[in-house]
Design a protein around this motif. Structure first.
Motif, PDB file in Angstrom:
ATOM      1  N   VAL A 172       0.794  -1.176   0.180  1.00 24.94           N
ATOM      2  CA  VAL A 172      -0.098   0.174  -0.178  1.00 24.94           C
ATOM      3  C   VAL A 172       0.884   1.026  -0.152  1.00 24.94           C
ATOM      4  O   VAL A 172       0.785   2.195  -0.835  1.00 24.94           O
ATOM      5  CB  VAL A 172      -1.007  -0.035   1.152  1.00 24.94           C
ATOM      6  CG1 VAL A 172      -1.739   1.402   1.354  1.00 24.94           C
ATOM      7  CG2 VAL A 172      -1.956  -1.026   0.826  1.00 24.94           C
ATOM      8  N   GLY A 173       1.947   0.967   0.740  1.00 27.92           N
ATOM      9  CA  GLY A 173       2.917   2.342   0.628  1.00 27.92           C
ATOM     10  C   GLY A 173       3.602   2.645  -0.592  1.00 27.92           C
ATOM     11  O   GLY A 173       3.644   3.777  -0.928  1.00 27.92           O
ATOM     12  N   LEU A 174       3.929   1.787  -1.311  1.00 24.53           N
ATOM     13  CA  LEU A 174       4.523   1.827  -2.566  1.00 24.53           C
ATOM     14  C   LEU A 174       3.602   2.513  -3.666  1.00 24.53           C
ATOM     15  O   LEU A 174       3.820   3.097  -4.267  1.00 24.53           O
ATOM     16  CB  LEU A 174       5.166   0.344  -3.094  1.00 24.53           C
ATOM     17  CG  LEU A 174       5.970  -0.096  -2.426  1.00 24.53           C
ATOM     18  CD1 LEU A 174       6.711  -1.209  -2.726  1.00 24.53           C
ATOM     19  CD2 LEU A 174       7.571   0.981  -2.471  1.00 24.53           C
ATOM     20  N   TRP A 175       2.281   2.029  -3.576  1.00 24.69           N
ATOM     21  CA  TRP A 175       1.276   2.553  -4.553  1.00 24.69           C
ATOM     22  C   TRP A 175       1.105   4.159  -4.171  1.00 24.69           C
ATOM     23  O   TRP A 175       0.746   4.892  -5.017  1.00 24.69           O
ATOM     24  CB  TRP A 175      -0.088   1.717  -4.325  1.00 24.69           C
ATOM     25  CG  TRP A 175      -0.058   0.520  -5.014  1.00 24.69           C
ATOM     26  CD1 TRP A 175      -0.297  -0.778  -4.292  1.00 24.69           C
ATOM     27  CD2 TRP A 175       0.066   0.161  -6.393  1.00 24.69           C
ATOM     28  NE1 TRP A 175      -0.354  -1.808  -5.178  1.00 24.69           N
ATOM     29  CE2 TRP A 175       0.004  -1.263  -6.729  1.00 24.69           C
ATOM     30  CE3 TRP A 175       0.442   0.963  -7.500  1.00 24.69           C
ATOM     31  CZ2 TRP A 175       0.195  -1.976  -7.794  1.00 24.69           C
ATOM     32  CZ3 TRP A 175       0.489   0.160  -8.656  1.00 24.69           C
ATOM     33  CH2 TRP A 175       0.399  -1.109  -8.856  1.00 24.69           C
ATOM     34  N   CYS A 176       0.990   4.380  -3.062  1.00 20.36           N
ATOM     35  CA  CYS A 176       0.927   5.727  -2.466  1.00 20.36           C
ATOM     36  C   CYS A 176       2.091   6.485  -2.803  1.00 20.36           C
ATOM     37  O   CYS A 176       1.982   7.570  -3.320  1.00 20.36           O
ATOM     38  CB  CYS A 176       0.815   5.835  -0.797  1.00 20.36           C
ATOM     39  SG  CYS A 176       0.571   7.449  -0.338  1.00 20.36           S
ATOM     40  N   VAL A 177       3.446   6.106  -2.988  1.00 17.19           N
ATOM     41  CA  VAL A 177       4.554   6.681  -3.321  1.00 17.19           C
ATOM     42  C   VAL A 177       4.406   6.858  -4.738  1.00 17.19           C
ATOM     43  O   VAL A 177       4.630   8.045  -5.412  1.00 17.19           O
ATOM     44  CB  VAL A 177       5.903   5.776  -2.915  1.00 17.19           C
ATOM     45  CG1 VAL A 177       7.089   6.395  -3.694  1.00 17.19           C
ATOM     46  CG2 VAL A 177       6.168   5.852  -1.408  1.00 17.19           C
ATOM     47  N   LEU A 178       3.985   5.851  -5.631  1.00 17.44           N
ATOM     48  CA  LEU A 178       3.659   6.060  -6.906  1.00 17.44           C
ATOM     49  C   LEU A 178       2.689   7.223  -7.340  1.00 17.44           C
ATOM     50  O   LEU A 178       3.071   8.074  -8.161  1.00 17.44           O
ATOM     51  CB  LEU A 178       3.159   4.701  -7.655  1.00 17.44           C
ATOM     52  CG  LEU A 178       2.735   5.153  -9.100  1.00 17.44           C
ATOM     53  CD1 LEU A 178       3.988   5.189  -9.916  1.00 17.44           C
ATOM     54  CD2 LEU A 178       1.960   3.835  -9.391  1.00 17.44           C
ATOM     55  N   GLY A 179       1.731   7.414  -6.354  1.00 14.66           N
ATOM     56  CA  GLY A 179       0.763   8.403  -6.604  1.00 14.66           C
ATOM     57  C   GLY A 179       1.325   9.733  -6.428  1.00 14.66           C
ATOM     58  O   GLY A 179       1.215  10.886  -7.201  1.00 14.66           O
ATOM     59  N   TYR A 180       2.035   9.879  -5.175  1.00 20.32           N
ATOM     60  CA  TYR A 180       2.500  11.223  -4.771  1.00 20.32           C
ATOM     61  C   TYR A 180       3.732  11.542  -5.827  1.00 20.32           C
ATOM     62  O   TYR A 180       3.882  12.888  -6.031  1.00 20.32           O
ATOM     63  CB  TYR A 180       2.865  11.407  -3.512  1.00 20.32           C
ATOM     64  CG  TYR A 180       2.041  11.600  -2.503  1.00 20.32           C
ATOM     65  CD1 TYR A 180       1.193  12.758  -2.498  1.00 20.32           C
ATOM     66  CD2 TYR A 180       1.569  10.655  -1.564  1.00 20.32           C
ATOM     67  CE1 TYR A 180       0.155  12.927  -1.658  1.00 20.32           C
ATOM     68  CE2 TYR A 180       0.601  10.611  -0.689  1.00 20.32           C
ATOM     69  CZ  TYR A 180      -0.131  11.977  -0.786  1.00 20.32           C
ATOM     70  OH  TYR A 180      -1.235  12.185   0.015  1.00 20.32           O
ATOM     71  N   LEU A 196      -3.739   6.362 -11.023  1.00 20.54           N
ATOM     72  CA  LEU A 196      -3.239   4.869 -10.971  1.00 20.54           C
ATOM     73  C   LEU A 196      -2.897   4.537  -9.643  1.00 20.54           C
ATOM     74  O   LEU A 196      -3.334   3.490  -8.839  1.00 20.54           O
ATOM     75  CB  LEU A 196      -2.639   4.473 -12.033  1.00 20.54           C
ATOM     76  CG  LEU A 196      -3.379   4.297 -13.476  1.00 20.54           C
ATOM     77  CD1 LEU A 196      -2.263   3.897 -14.301  1.00 20.54           C
ATOM     78  CD2 LEU A 196      -4.528   3.242 -13.394  1.00 20.54           C
ATOM     79  N   GLY A 197      -1.835   5.263  -9.309  1.00 19.31           N
ATOM     80  CA  GLY A 197      -1.337   4.957  -7.779  1.00 19.31           C
ATOM     81  C   GLY A 197      -2.180   5.042  -6.682  1.00 19.31           C
ATOM     82  O   GLY A 197      -2.248   4.148  -5.810  1.00 19.31           O
ATOM     83  N   PHE A 198      -3.012   6.275  -6.689  1.00 17.44           N
ATOM     84  CA  PHE A 198      -3.908   6.309  -5.475  1.00 17.44           C
ATOM     85  C   PHE A 198      -5.243   5.454  -5.676  1.00 17.44           C
ATOM     86  O   PHE A 198      -5.482   4.978  -4.523  1.00 17.44           O
ATOM     87  CB  PHE A 198      -4.283   8.020  -5.403  1.00 17.44           C
ATOM     88  CG  PHE A 198      -3.346   8.748  -5.090  1.00 17.44           C
ATOM     89  CD1 PHE A 198      -2.459   8.823  -3.826  1.00 17.44           C
ATOM     90  CD2 PHE A 198      -3.011  10.058  -5.856  1.00 17.44           C
ATOM     91  CE1 PHE A 198      -1.550   9.626  -3.641  1.00 17.44           C
ATOM     92  CE2 PHE A 198      -2.095  10.808  -5.694  1.00 17.44           C
ATOM     93  CZ  PHE A 198      -1.300  10.827  -4.329  1.00 17.44           C
ATOM     94  N   GLY A 199      -5.304   5.341  -6.789  1.00 22.83           N
ATOM     95  CA  GLY A 199      -6.871   4.308  -6.993  1.00 22.83           C
ATOM     96  C   GLY A 199      -6.232   2.963  -6.586  1.00 22.83           C
ATOM     97  O   GLY A 199      -7.088   2.365  -5.726  1.00 22.83           O
ATOM     98  N   LEU A 200      -5.100   2.497  -7.210  1.00 24.30           N
ATOM     99  CA  LEU A 200      -4.810   1.218  -6.645  1.00 24.30           C
ATOM    100  C   LEU A 200      -4.264   1.170  -5.015  1.00 24.30           C
ATOM    101  O   LEU A 200      -4.505   0.021  -4.655  1.00 24.30           O
ATOM    102  CB  LEU A 200      -3.478   0.700  -7.362  1.00 24.30           C
ATOM    103  CG  LEU A 200      -3.815   0.313  -8.991  1.00 24.30           C
ATOM    104  CD1 LEU A 200      -2.813  -0.099  -9.843  1.00 24.30           C
ATOM    105  CD2 LEU A 200      -4.787  -0.856  -8.969  1.00 24.30           C
ATOM    106  N   MET A 212      -5.622  -1.450  -0.245  1.00 21.87           N
ATOM    107  CA  MET A 212      -5.830  -1.297   1.040  1.00 21.87           C
ATOM    108  C   MET A 212      -7.179  -1.997   1.593  1.00 21.87           C
ATOM    109  O   MET A 212      -7.148  -2.617   2.713  1.00 21.87           O
ATOM    110  CB  MET A 212      -5.911   0.092   1.374  1.00 21.87           C
ATOM    111  CG  MET A 212      -6.089   0.531   2.953  1.00 21.87           C
ATOM    112  SD  MET A 212      -6.258   2.146   3.579  1.00 21.87           S
ATOM    113  CE  MET A 212      -4.786   2.911   2.365  1.00 21.87           C
ATOM    114  N   GLU A 213      -8.151  -1.693   0.746  1.00 18.24           N
ATOM    115  CA  GLU A 213      -9.519  -2.665   1.101  1.00 18.24           C
ATOM    116  C   GLU A 213      -9.238  -3.975   1.102  1.00 18.24           C
ATOM    117  O   GLU A 213      -9.692  -4.733   2.026  1.00 18.24           O
ATOM    118  CB  GLU A 213     -10.357  -2.202   0.011  1.00 18.24           C
ATOM    119  CG  GLU A 213     -11.819  -3.112   0.168  1.00 18.24           C
ATOM    120  CD  GLU A 213     -13.098  -2.515  -1.075  1.00 18.24           C
ATOM    121  OE1 GLU A 213     -13.682  -3.255  -1.175  1.00 18.24           O
ATOM    122  OE2 GLU A 213     -12.262  -1.484  -1.862  1.00 18.24           O
TER     123      GLU A 213
END
Length: 148
Positions: free
Chosen positions: A33-41, A123-127, A132-133
């Motif tokens: 989840v943290g890696l997807w968040c990093v991609l988004g930011y 995509l990063g934030f959506g994924l 997370m769900e």
């Protein structure tokens, strides 16, 4: 920023290393989840400089479309009401951002350099939210879970 969490991380390291209960699955889920968040930011920070605010906001709003699509690909049933809400939200965002007038005048038809970066952020934030769900369900009542 890590300092306040360091004592808890040290405390939880033992169960994760020993794979007690669900601790390792929780840790792996947190990293994912943290890696997807990093991609988004990161992609958002790069893209904001290279696209117009209206287009950037509209593209960024696509993160709400990513969640149902990702859940659908994962085999979860996505209710029709969710799809209707997504369509209405996208249309509303487009109206609020003034994209309708830009499209009619031909201004929004070109792809700016920041547009793909903003799509990466969506995509990063959506994924991140979709995964997370998933990990909330996997973690359950495990004490190592911070999703409670």
């Amino acid at each position: 920023a890590l300092m306040p969490f360091l004592p808890q991380m040290i405390k939880e390291a033992g169960p994760v290393l020993r794979n007690e209960g669900n601790a390792r699955a929780c840790a792996i889920g947190g990293v994912e989840v943290g890696l997807w968040c990093v991609l988004g930011y990161v992609t958002q920070a790069i893209g904001m400089d290279m696209t117009s605010p209206a287009k950037g906001a509209f593209i960024q709003s696509l993160c709400m479309v990513v969640c149902p699509i990702a859940n659908g690909f994962a085999g979860k049933k996505v209710p029709p009401q969710v799809w209707a809400a997504v369509v209405l939200a996208l249309m509303g965002t487009g109206v609020l951002e003034g994209l309708g007038s830009q499209i009619l005048s031909g201004q929004a038809t070109s792809i700016e350099a920041g547009d793909p970066w903003m799509l990466g952020a969506a995509l990063g934030f959506g994924l991140m939210f979709a995964r997370m769900e998933h990990h909330v369900v996997v973690a359950g009542d495990d004490p190592a879970s911070v999703f409670k």
